[in-house]
Write an enzyme that holds these catalytic residues in place. Structure first.
Site, PDB file in Angstrom:
ATOM      1  N   HIS A 390       0.844  -1.200   0.000  1.00 19.32           N
ATOM      2  CA  HIS A 390       0.000   0.000   0.000  1.00 19.32           C
ATOM      3  C   HIS A 390       0.880   1.252   0.000  1.00 19.32           C
ATOM      4  O   HIS A 390       0.715   2.138  -0.857  1.00 19.32           O
ATOM      5  CB  HIS A 390      -0.905  -0.024   1.228  1.00 19.32           C
ATOM      6  CG  HIS A 390      -1.823   1.156   1.356  1.00 19.32           C
ATOM      7  ND1 HIS A 390      -3.149   1.114   0.988  1.00 19.32           N
ATOM      8  CD2 HIS A 390      -1.603   2.432   1.806  1.00 19.32           C
ATOM      9  CE1 HIS A 390      -3.697   2.299   1.200  1.00 19.32           C
ATOM     10  NE2 HIS A 390      -2.781   3.112   1.704  1.00 19.32           N
ATOM     11  N   GLU A 391       1.808   1.332   0.948  1.00 14.22           N
ATOM     12  CA  GLU A 391       2.638   2.531   1.060  1.00 14.22           C
ATOM     13  C   GLU A 391       3.598   2.674  -0.125  1.00 14.22           C
ATOM     14  O   GLU A 391       3.891   3.797  -0.558  1.00 14.22           O
ATOM     15  CB  GLU A 391       3.411   2.524   2.377  1.00 14.22           C
ATOM     16  CG  GLU A 391       2.530   2.556   3.620  1.00 14.22           C
ATOM     17  CD  GLU A 391       1.562   3.730   3.663  1.00 14.22           C
ATOM     18  OE1 GLU A 391       1.805   4.753   2.984  1.00 14.22           O
ATOM     19  OE2 GLU A 391       0.540   3.626   4.366  1.00 14.22           O
ATOM     20  N   HIS A 394       1.764   4.448  -2.869  1.00 17.95           N
ATOM     21  CA  HIS A 394       1.868   5.901  -2.701  1.00 17.95           C
ATOM     22  C   HIS A 394       3.247   6.394  -3.138  1.00 17.95           C
ATOM     23  O   HIS A 394       3.377   7.413  -3.828  1.00 17.95           O
ATOM     24  CB  HIS A 394       1.678   6.270  -1.224  1.00 17.95           C
ATOM     25  CG  HIS A 394       0.269   6.215  -0.738  1.00 17.95           C
ATOM     26  ND1 HIS A 394      -0.770   6.894  -1.354  1.00 17.95           N
ATOM     27  CD2 HIS A 394      -0.277   5.589   0.338  1.00 17.95           C
ATOM     28  CE1 HIS A 394      -1.888   6.674  -0.684  1.00 17.95           C
ATOM     29  NE2 HIS A 394      -1.621   5.887   0.338  1.00 17.95           N
ATOM     30  N   HIS A 397       3.786   6.435  -6.896  1.00 21.36           N
ATOM     31  CA  HIS A 397       2.955   7.501  -7.474  1.00 21.36           C
ATOM     32  C   HIS A 397       3.675   8.845  -7.321  1.00 21.36           C
ATOM     33  O   HIS A 397       3.815   9.612  -8.286  1.00 21.36           O
ATOM     34  CB  HIS A 397       1.593   7.522  -6.777  1.00 21.36           C
ATOM     35  CG  HIS A 397       0.553   8.342  -7.467  1.00 21.36           C
ATOM     36  ND1 HIS A 397      -0.733   8.458  -6.991  1.00 21.36           N
ATOM     37  CD2 HIS A 397       0.594   9.106  -8.584  1.00 21.36           C
ATOM     38  CE1 HIS A 397      -1.430   9.244  -7.791  1.00 21.36           C
ATOM     39  NE2 HIS A 397      -0.640   9.661  -8.753  1.00 21.36           N
TER      40      HIS A 397
END
Length: 600
Positions: A390-391, A394, A397
């Site tokens: 998940h991190e 980020h 991105h």
């Protein structure tokens, strides 16, 4: 014997982030801070001169870009150092200095918008011809000019600015009531033992296998809110009134229009989300019925929604194993993505393990011109492996947007902030399900994802529908009394959760404890982001390279165009029901398999 949490100095350096990639020493940071403040003085020197000439406007905008780059690095170093050990007074002071830099930066460019709006259109057009380098800032300037019809005279703007602090009062007062003043009776378990009940402990108590404890925590929490429900209603009413006041003052049709205009999202997307989720409510009702059956309950209550409905099948996953899971699960995103992911693993973007005083939780913080920094508190669970992917979603991105865009356009809008992270989670779920046929493990994984659908897509949409109703009632001059709010909230719960769950009267008070209702039409983005992530992961797995290239273009887009257009370029068109339909169809497929596992 309980595992001891180490001091920061006891951690292996390779498991900590490489903070010296920002500044080699604290002294270097202090020198950079002085340089930054001097840069802000140069920016402030342009006040009153942006319309003088094309060269003057360009000079200011270039300085502003530099201030964003320098400030980003400066602030990140202070915050990351503080998060390493929140007890350290040196870095507490450094964070306070960084906060002062943020205020100074805001003040140094406060004149920008009114001065640019004051430049006549013909004159601004001539500026582009005189200084071709200004073309790089055309979108930035167009975004400022777009606000012109919603910008008042200098006197009017000053008045609205002065009223701004009053506009924050409902949310600030609710935060104090909710976090500082409200207390709750202890929850009591089946053995008669008391457990302290607070906002921090509530979810952990609700996840307990002890149903007596769950029911006690549920009833005692809402008993606390019942005592202040009229105060909470008054505060929420004041929040909606202040949003309506500012929307009217700026000539927007509604508070919803005003809020979404800031993020360049059409209001139709908000309405489309609610309408499409309504169409799929029967699937949610099936999920509730399945939960009731799996838990072996004659009656399912709202306090039964958080405890796992599948016997725990969690497994130990070391950090090295989690990295390998990430490599395998994210392989469909292609060689470039995996190469950047590996760079993050090997060049110490990640602060892996807990230490004494370290900030809790997890996050990713991008830094323009350097690389992202990812904070974890890894404890060798499968859930932690999900947090890692998940991190890193980020992080990549931010990395790609920062690499491909200028400082003016690198920061992506909050509307798409959770798409990349959740897309990675969806790919990990699909990978893990593809690797196991063991019924208990599959059920555990499916339960994990079904709960994300329930809590993110369905529940946040219900919140969004309630917030919209509150806003519309205010716009029509209707009072938001505690009685009216409870009645509407109870009605929405019946609609979303169906008849297989007992309509506990306490749930009608849930609106009173949700801080997001003071965030100005924020919650719907959790639901749209989740739906987009599921749709994108499905397209990537289905279509391969063309979908991957479109997705990487989206990740590299920053805010170089509006977020809806960026998503359309990746193959997800939120102006239609299709992405939300596709996500909820997949929810139905997962539910089918869970029912088959149960019946098998």
């Amino acid at each position: 014997m309980a595992k001891q949490i180490p001091e920061r100095s006891q951690l292996a350096p390779e498991t900590t982030w490489q903070i010296t990639d920002l500044y080699p020493t604290d002294e270097a940071w202090q020198a950079a801070r002085k340089d930054f403040l001097a840069l802000l003085e140069r920016m402030a020197g342009y006040a009153g001169h942006l319309g003088d000439s094309a060269a003057s406007l360009l000079g200011f905008l270039q300085l502003q870009d530099q201030s964003m780059v320098d400030g980003d690095r400066l602030i990140s170093y202070a915050y990351r150092r503080t998060d390493e050990d929140t007890r350290n007074p040196v870095y507490q002071q450094m964070s306070a200095q960084a906060d002062n830099c943020i205020v100074a930066w805001s003040q140094a460019q406060a004149f920008q918008t009114p001065e640019i709006l004051a430049i006549p259109a013909e004159k601004l057009d001539s500026f582009y011809k005189e200084e071709p380098a200004l073309e790089a800032y055309r979108l930035l300037l167009d975004r400022i000019l777009h606000k012109k019809e919603h910008t008042l005279s200098a006197e009017g703007e000053a008045l609205l600015a002065a009223a701004g602090s009053m506009g924050q009062a409902p949310g600030n007062t609710f935060a104090l009531l909710n976090n500082a003043d409200l207390t709750f009776a202890d929850a009591v378990d089946e053995k008669g033992e008391a457990h302290a009940l607070s906002h921090g402990s509530y979810i952990a108590l609700m996840e307990s296998s002890d149903r007596t404890l769950r029911a006690s925590a549920f009833h005692n929490l809402y008993a606390g809110f019942d005592k202040v429900k009229n105060t909470c209603a008054s505060l929420l009413g004041a929040q909606m009134k202040q949003l309506q006041f500012f929307a009217d003052a700026r000539h927007y049709p509604s508070a919803l229009h005003a809020a979404l205009d800031d993020t360049e999202v059409p209001v139709e997307i908000y309405h489309n989300l609610i309408q499409t989720v309504h169409k799929h409510l029967p699937t949610m009702h099936r999920y509730v019925a399945l939960r009731k059956k799996l838990m072996g309950l004659d009656e399912l209550h709202y306090y039964d929604l958080y405890t796992p409905m599948v016997a725990d099948a969690d497994q130990q996953v070391t950090f090295e194993q989690a990295k390998e899971l990430a490599r395998q699960a994210l392989a469909p995103l292609g060689k470039e993505y995996l190469s950047i992911l590996e760079e993050g693993f090997t060049h110490r973007w990640i602060d892996v393990y807990e230490n004494q005083g370290k900030r809790s939780g997890a996050y990713s913080a991008g830094v323009y011109g350097v690389h992202p920094f990812v904070l974890l508190n890894y404890t060798d669970t499968l859930g932690d492996a999900f947090t890692l992917v998940h991190e890193m979603g980020h992080a990549l991105h931010s990395y790609l947007s920062n690499r491909e865009q200028s400082p003016s356009y690198a920061g992506y809008k909050i509307f798409v902030a959770e798409v990349a992270s959740t897309c990675n989670e969806a790919l990990l779920i699909r990978y893990l399900l593809g690797k196991t046929t063991e019924p208990r493990q599959r059920a555990y994984l499916i339960n994990h994802f079904l709960e994300q659908f329930r809590a993110t897509l369905y529940r946040q949409t219900m919140f969004a529908e309630f917030e919209l109703w509150c806003s519309e009632q205010t716009r029509q001059g209707q009072a938001l009394t505690a009685e009216a709010l409870c009645a509407k909230y109870a009605e929405l719960n019946r609609s979303y959760y169906g008849d297989e769950i007992v309509a506990d009267p306490d749930i009608a008070l849930e609106w009173a404890r949700i801080p997001h209702f003071y965030y100005n039409f924020y919650v719907y983005q959790y639901a749209t982001g989740f739906a987009c992530a599921v749709a994108l992961s499905q397209r990537i797995l289905r279509e391969g390279e063309p979908a991957v290239q479109d997705y990487l273009h989206f990740l590299s887009g920053g805010c170089s165009t509006d977020p809806v257009s960026l998503l359309q370029g990746a193959g997800v068109d939120l102006s239609t029901p299709a992405p939300i339909d596709a996500a909820l169809d997949y929810f139905g497929q997962l539910l089918d398999e869970m029912e088959a596992l149960l019946n098998g």
